[in-house]
Motif scaffolding. Sequence first.
Motif: not given
Length: 146
Positions: A68-70, A43, A128, A65-66, A39-40, A73, A35-36
């Motif tokens: 979701r990224w957090q 982005t 997320e 997206l930011y 997202i990357i 993480n 998933r990460l």
Amino acid sequence: MNLQLSDIGHVIQLSIAPVFLLTGVATKMTLLLNRLGRIIDRTRVLREQLRKGPDPECHEELDVLYQRWQLINYALTSSTGCGLLICVIIAALFLGDVTSYSLDKSIAGMFVLAMVGLILSFCFLLREVFVSFRYMRLHLHERSHA
């Protein structure tokens, strides 16, 4: 320290459940990393579009997206902590058997902490997913009214 083969067999039996749990945590971490990665990748595509000129939709999606990224993480950090604690539990099971130390309470405490980490990881993942679904619903709703 008189180590008997039957004691080692018993400790191995006790450590089987945490090993299976560790396998599940590793599988979950693979899902989170996938998933990460998505997202990357998304982005990067949006940043390339923004180089061509300002676009409010791109900025809006980048904000989502930011977020979701957090959350991913946080989920990865919780899962990693859980996995680390499970490994320590397995080592403590063997250490407690080989030495005369009573590690029962420590092992129980670490197991509870590992479960808290796993629960938090699932909560972050669920959050997320909700953020992702909410953005998709809003985006589809806007398109249907346009």
